[in-house]
Motif scaffolding. Sequence first.
Motif, PDB file in Angstrom:
ATOM      1  N   ILE A   9       0.839  -1.202   0.000  1.00 40.47           N
ATOM      2  CA  ILE A   9       0.000   0.000   0.000  1.00 40.47           C
ATOM      3  C   ILE A   9       0.873   1.252   0.000  1.00 40.47           C
ATOM      4  CG2 ILE A   9      -1.914   1.179   1.146  1.00 40.47           C
ATOM      5  CD1 ILE A   9      -2.505  -1.702   0.114  1.00 40.47           C
ATOM      6  N   LEU A  10       1.941   1.246   0.776  1.00 43.25           N
ATOM      7  CA  LEU A  10       2.839   2.402   0.821  1.00 43.25           C
ATOM      8  C   LEU A  10       3.448   2.682  -0.548  1.00 43.25           C
ATOM      9  CD1 LEU A  10       4.730   1.708   4.183  1.00 43.25           C
ATOM     10  CD2 LEU A  10       2.871   3.331   3.806  1.00 43.25           C
ATOM     11  N   SER A  11       3.797   1.609  -1.263  1.00 44.06           N
ATOM     12  CA  SER A  11       4.411   1.781  -2.582  1.00 44.06           C
ATOM     13  C   SER A  11       3.437   2.420  -3.569  1.00 44.06           C
ATOM     14  CB  SER A  11       4.891   0.432  -3.125  1.00 44.06           C
ATOM     15  OG  SER A  11       5.944  -0.077  -2.334  1.00 44.06           O
ATOM     16  N   ALA A  12       2.146   2.118  -3.433  1.00 43.10           N
ATOM     17  CA  ALA A  12       1.142   2.748  -4.289  1.00 43.10           C
ATOM     18  C   ALA A  12       1.075   4.250  -4.033  1.00 43.10           C
ATOM     19  CB  ALA A  12      -0.225   2.111  -4.053  1.00 43.10           C
ATOM     20  N   ASN A  13       1.375   4.649  -2.787  1.00 51.36           N
ATOM     21  CA  ASN A  13       1.324   6.058  -2.404  1.00 51.36           C
ATOM     22  C   ASN A  13       2.678   6.759  -2.500  1.00 51.36           C
ATOM     23  OD1 ASN A  13      -1.334   5.539  -1.866  1.00 51.36           O
ATOM     24  ND2 ASN A  13      -1.297   6.281   0.247  1.00 51.36           N
ATOM     25  N   HIS A  14       3.655   6.058  -3.043  1.00 51.26           N
ATOM     26  CA  HIS A  14       5.002   6.621  -3.225  1.00 51.26           C
ATOM     27  C   HIS A  14       5.599   7.131  -1.911  1.00 51.26           C
ATOM     28  CE1 HIS A  14       4.723   7.316  -7.873  1.00 51.26           C
ATOM     29  NE2 HIS A  14       4.381   6.087  -7.498  1.00 51.26           N
ATOM     30  N   THR A  15       5.555   6.253  -0.912  1.00 51.03           N
ATOM     31  CA  THR A  15       6.184   6.560   0.362  1.00 51.03           C
ATOM     32  C   THR A  15       6.718   5.271   0.957  1.00 51.03           C
ATOM     33  OG1 THR A  15       5.886   7.674   2.503  1.00 51.03           O
ATOM     34  CG2 THR A  15       4.040   6.320   1.711  1.00 51.03           C
ATOM     35  N   ALA A  16       7.252   5.345   2.171  1.00 51.90           N
ATOM     36  CA  ALA A  16       7.821   4.163   2.830  1.00 51.90           C
ATOM     37  C   ALA A  16       7.670   4.319   4.331  1.00 51.90           C
ATOM     38  CB  ALA A  16       9.297   3.998   2.443  1.00 51.90           C
ATOM     39  N   GLY A  17       7.898   3.228   5.035  1.00 50.56           N
ATOM     40  CA  GLY A  17       7.723   3.242   6.484  1.00 50.56           C
ATOM     41  C   GLY A  17       8.987   3.557   7.250  1.00 50.56           C
ATOM     42  N   ASN A  18       9.995   4.064   6.556  1.00 46.89           N
ATOM     43  CA  ASN A  18      11.268   4.359   7.205  1.00 46.89           C
ATOM     44  C   ASN A  18      11.935   5.541   6.509  1.00 46.89           C
ATOM     45  OD1 ASN A  18      11.976   3.206   4.761  1.00 46.89           O
ATOM     46  ND2 ASN A  18      12.592   1.265   5.652  1.00 46.89           N
ATOM     47  N   ILE A  19      13.206   5.767   6.806  1.00 50.63           N
ATOM     48  CA  ILE A  19      13.976   6.782   6.092  1.00 50.63           C
ATOM     49  C   ILE A  19      14.258   6.253   4.691  1.00 50.63           C
ATOM     50  CG2 ILE A  19      16.211   7.959   5.967  1.00 50.63           C
ATOM     51  CD1 ILE A  19      16.255   8.005   9.024  1.00 50.63           C
ATOM     52  N   TYR A  20      13.961   7.055   3.684  1.00 52.90           N
ATOM     53  CA  TYR A  20      14.171   6.585   2.315  1.00 52.90           C
ATOM     54  C   TYR A  20      14.530   7.748   1.392  1.00 52.90           C
ATOM     55  CZ  TYR A  20       9.631   8.406   0.679  1.00 52.90           C
ATOM     56  OH  TYR A  20       8.601   9.230   0.316  1.00 52.90           O
ATOM     57  N   TRP A  21      15.147   7.425   0.268  1.00 49.20           N
ATOM     58  CA  TRP A  21      15.532   8.398  -0.745  1.00 49.20           C
ATOM     59  C   TRP A  21      14.348   8.621  -1.679  1.00 49.20           C
ATOM     60  CZ3 TRP A  21      19.147  11.858  -1.826  1.00 49.20           C
ATOM     61  CH2 TRP A  21      19.372  12.251  -3.147  1.00 49.20           C
ATOM     62  N   ASN A  22      13.872   9.856  -1.784  1.00 46.94           N
ATOM     63  CA  ASN A  22      12.684  10.125  -2.605  1.00 46.94           C
ATOM     64  C   ASN A  22      13.032  10.609  -4.019  1.00 46.94           C
ATOM     65  OD1 ASN A  22      13.464  12.803  -2.345  1.00 46.94           O
ATOM     66  ND2 ASN A  22      11.605  13.481  -1.309  1.00 46.94           N
ATOM     67  N   GLY A  23      14.287  10.493  -4.376  1.00 46.50           N
ATOM     68  CA  GLY A  23      14.739  10.924  -5.693  1.00 46.50           C
ATOM     69  C   GLY A  23      15.503  12.225  -5.648  1.00 46.50           C
ATOM     70  N   GLU A  24      15.290  12.997  -4.571  1.00 49.59           N
ATOM     71  CA  GLU A  24      15.992  14.272  -4.406  1.00 49.59           C
ATOM     72  C   GLU A  24      16.742  14.353  -3.082  1.00 49.59           C
ATOM     73  OE1 GLU A  24      13.036  17.267  -4.778  1.00 49.59           O
ATOM     74  OE2 GLU A  24      12.632  16.870  -6.900  1.00 49.59           O
TER      75      GLU A  24
ATOM     76  N   GLU B 216       2.197  12.924   4.332  1.00 48.21           N
ATOM     77  CA  GLU B 216       0.756  12.782   4.177  1.00 48.21           C
ATOM     78  C   GLU B 216       0.412  11.475   3.461  1.00 48.21           C
ATOM     79  OE1 GLU B 216      -3.225  14.010   4.730  1.00 48.21           O
ATOM     80  OE2 GLU B 216      -1.330  14.721   5.598  1.00 48.21           O
ATOM     81  N   ALA B 217       1.268  11.075   2.522  1.00 46.89           N
ATOM     82  CA  ALA B 217       1.029   9.843   1.771  1.00 46.89           C
ATOM     83  C   ALA B 217       1.029   8.618   2.692  1.00 46.89           C
ATOM     84  CB  ALA B 217       2.087   9.676   0.678  1.00 46.89           C
ATOM     85  N   TYR B 218       1.848   8.655   3.734  1.00 48.28           N
ATOM     86  CA  TYR B 218       1.892   7.560   4.714  1.00 48.28           C
ATOM     87  C   TYR B 218       0.575   7.522   5.497  1.00 48.28           C
ATOM     88  CZ  TYR B 218       3.563   4.711   8.641  1.00 48.28           C
ATOM     89  OH  TYR B 218       3.722   3.730   9.595  1.00 48.28           O
ATOM     90  N   LYS B 219       0.107   8.699   5.891  1.00 50.66           N
ATOM     91  CA  LYS B 219      -1.170   8.778   6.614  1.00 50.66           C
ATOM     92  C   LYS B 219      -2.304   8.221   5.750  1.00 50.66           C
ATOM     93  CE  LYS B 219      -4.421  12.170   8.546  1.00 50.66           C
ATOM     94  NZ  LYS B 219      -4.676  13.635   8.742  1.00 50.66           N
ATOM     95  N   GLU B 220      -2.309   8.574   4.464  1.00 47.40           N
ATOM     96  CA  GLU B 220      -3.352   8.101   3.557  1.00 47.40           C
ATOM     97  C   GLU B 220      -3.318   6.576   3.421  1.00 47.40           C
ATOM     98  OE1 GLU B 220      -2.698  10.199  -0.069  1.00 47.40           O
ATOM     99  OE2 GLU B 220      -3.244  12.146   0.766  1.00 47.40           O
ATOM    100  N   ALA B 221      -2.127   5.996   3.457  1.00 43.42           N
ATOM    101  CA  ALA B 221      -2.012   4.534   3.384  1.00 43.42           C
ATOM    102  C   ALA B 221      -2.642   3.883   4.613  1.00 43.42           C
ATOM    103  CB  ALA B 221      -0.550   4.126   3.249  1.00 43.42           C
ATOM    104  N   LEU B 222      -2.396   4.469   5.784  1.00 36.76           N
ATOM    105  CA  LEU B 222      -2.988   3.925   7.010  1.00 36.76           C
ATOM    106  C   LEU B 222      -4.507   4.092   7.010  1.00 36.76           C
ATOM    107  CD1 LEU B 222      -0.506   4.927   9.878  1.00 36.76           C
ATOM    108  CD2 LEU B 222      -0.450   2.961   8.341  1.00 36.76           C
ATOM    109  N   ILE B 223      -4.991   5.202   6.468  1.00 31.68           N
ATOM    110  CA  ILE B 223      -6.439   5.406   6.374  1.00 31.68           C
ATOM    111  C   ILE B 223      -7.074   4.326   5.501  1.00 31.68           C
ATOM    112  CG2 ILE B 223      -8.217   6.936   5.415  1.00 31.68           C
ATOM    113  CD1 ILE B 223      -6.484   9.311   6.323  1.00 31.68           C
ATOM    114  N   PHE B 224      -6.410   4.010   4.401  1.00 35.53           N
ATOM    115  CA  PHE B 224      -6.919   2.962   3.512  1.00 35.53           C
ATOM    116  C   PHE B 224      -6.944   1.612   4.229  1.00 35.53           C
ATOM    117  CE2 PHE B 224      -6.223  -0.396   0.318  1.00 35.53           C
ATOM    118  CZ  PHE B 224      -7.299  -0.157  -0.531  1.00 35.53           C
ATOM    119  N   LEU B 225      -5.880   1.288   4.945  1.00 38.46           N
ATOM    120  CA  LEU B 225      -5.814   0.020   5.672  1.00 38.46           C
ATOM    121  C   LEU B 225      -6.841  -0.012   6.802  1.00 38.46           C
ATOM    122  CD1 LEU B 225      -1.928  -0.323   5.696  1.00 38.46           C
ATOM    123  CD2 LEU B 225      -3.513  -1.982   4.694  1.00 38.46           C
TER     124      LEU B 225
END
Length: 539
Positions: free
Chosen positions: A229-244, A253-262
Amino acid sequence: MKKTLMGMLMTLLLITTYLSGCSGESGTSESKSEDKGSSDKANALHLKVVIPHFGGDPTGTIVQQEYEKEIQNYLGTEVKIDWTRIPWAEYTEKTKVMLTSGDIPDVMLVRGQDNIIKFGEQGLFVDLSQHIDKMPNYKTYIDATGNNEQYLMNENKQLFAFYDGYTNPTDIEPSQYAAAYRLDVFQKHNIKVPTTLDELYDAAKQLKALYPDAYPVGQSEQYLEYDGILSANHTAGNIYWNGEKYVYGPTEEAYKEALIFLNMLYKEKLLDPAYWSDNMDEAKTKATSGKSFIYPLLWSGYVADFNANKQAGVTWTLAMGADNPKYGKAWKYGSEPKGKGLSNGSGLVISAKSENVEQIVKLLDYQYSDKMVDLLMWGMEGKSYEVKDGKKQFLPALIQSDDFVGELAKLGVSASMRTRPGIVFTPQERIAKYTSIPDVMFYHDGKAQMENYWFASDKYGGKESIAPMDHAPKMMFTKDESDLKANTMTPIETYVKESAVKFIKGEMDFSEWGKFQDTIKKMGDYESILKLYNDKVQQ
């Protein structure tokens, strides 16, 4: 207490075994290479080697025999190796005692770069940076690894290991993870195989209505957690490289939206209550007994296991992960890079007390040559593979056998991942690895067909499905930096993980999200850790 004492005695026995060079059972096996009858035995290279094994002993296989012949021809001398092979599951614990005691063999695999650096700086291992001119093959892998000095060496530019290598001679960047759906049930009830999260939710609701005792959405392994689910929202559950830059996923916010969906899935009893505890054995039982119908993410090889259960009579298919149109194409999990490179998680080290260091360096370097990588990963032409239209492929007779991987293992082909010849880890040639598995059902664009799941994930995912963290800048942290990270992030990550479950179950309301974020900040200065990461990118 008795179990602890017994474990210590067994580990001491293992050390005694490899030091004495005696033979043992295949579980922690020792076998000596055959005497090749060299007329100049005084110049023979005699090594003690400790490496892991993965269920199969390569001794006597045609690839291992050819390997031994090749290294002797290359070095121009007889090579005698006393092998100690330790089961992979036990390897870290048993070799830890060897490293701590300082009594190590001439060559051994060490897991964890922190151990490699720590014991290397104590003088236990040869500093390979002093022999770089004798390692032309390994150097090609070093040069191809981004930010290699920081990633592979310590602050003094010392190099203590032949690190785990890979080579991918193509442009594909595939993944061995995908979504999975109970295709026969979907087709029976004319339910659309999901391509988006909304469609996944709709499918789960229909399945719940049809099978009220089932929980349509399951989990295969705990380490994957919510990644599908996190991958669909382009986020992760830890420290990660976002391309920049490096960011902390749980603050997005994308992480919060993933939890709302779950949480929505959980409230409507569409998500298995055992989502946080199921392992693969439990998941397999549910997948073959009508208790689960959807896995947002799992290791692709499990689908073949599900479908192999003839008594259950189920048909599962893989598919690309469901997208969230708000963010675009869902990220694949763990896309593998193209070209050559090294991973610093483990490596072969040479004891500083070894004689003939130059010869050992030459031997290990030879394992990184294209010729030896092909031998170990593909085997021997005409016996395990053929060349067709300029490309290697495993023999059709092997592919069509009842146990393709098992047949490769019997020959000693490393692509089987069961039997690993040579002094492992040796570099993995990705195409051999990708084509060493049987095809499985893969669904895309309204139809399911038998495909190689590696190639399918690249073909259907495209470049936009490659997660930026899979192209993250390579870096290494000093011991002090690693300690700082652990001391700061461990309590935060524990709190976040516990809170995520509470949000999903409804035990914490999303109106408390601001309080949740404030608590994260109060628990530790995670922003200083992000700065540590991002400063290293600039070095």
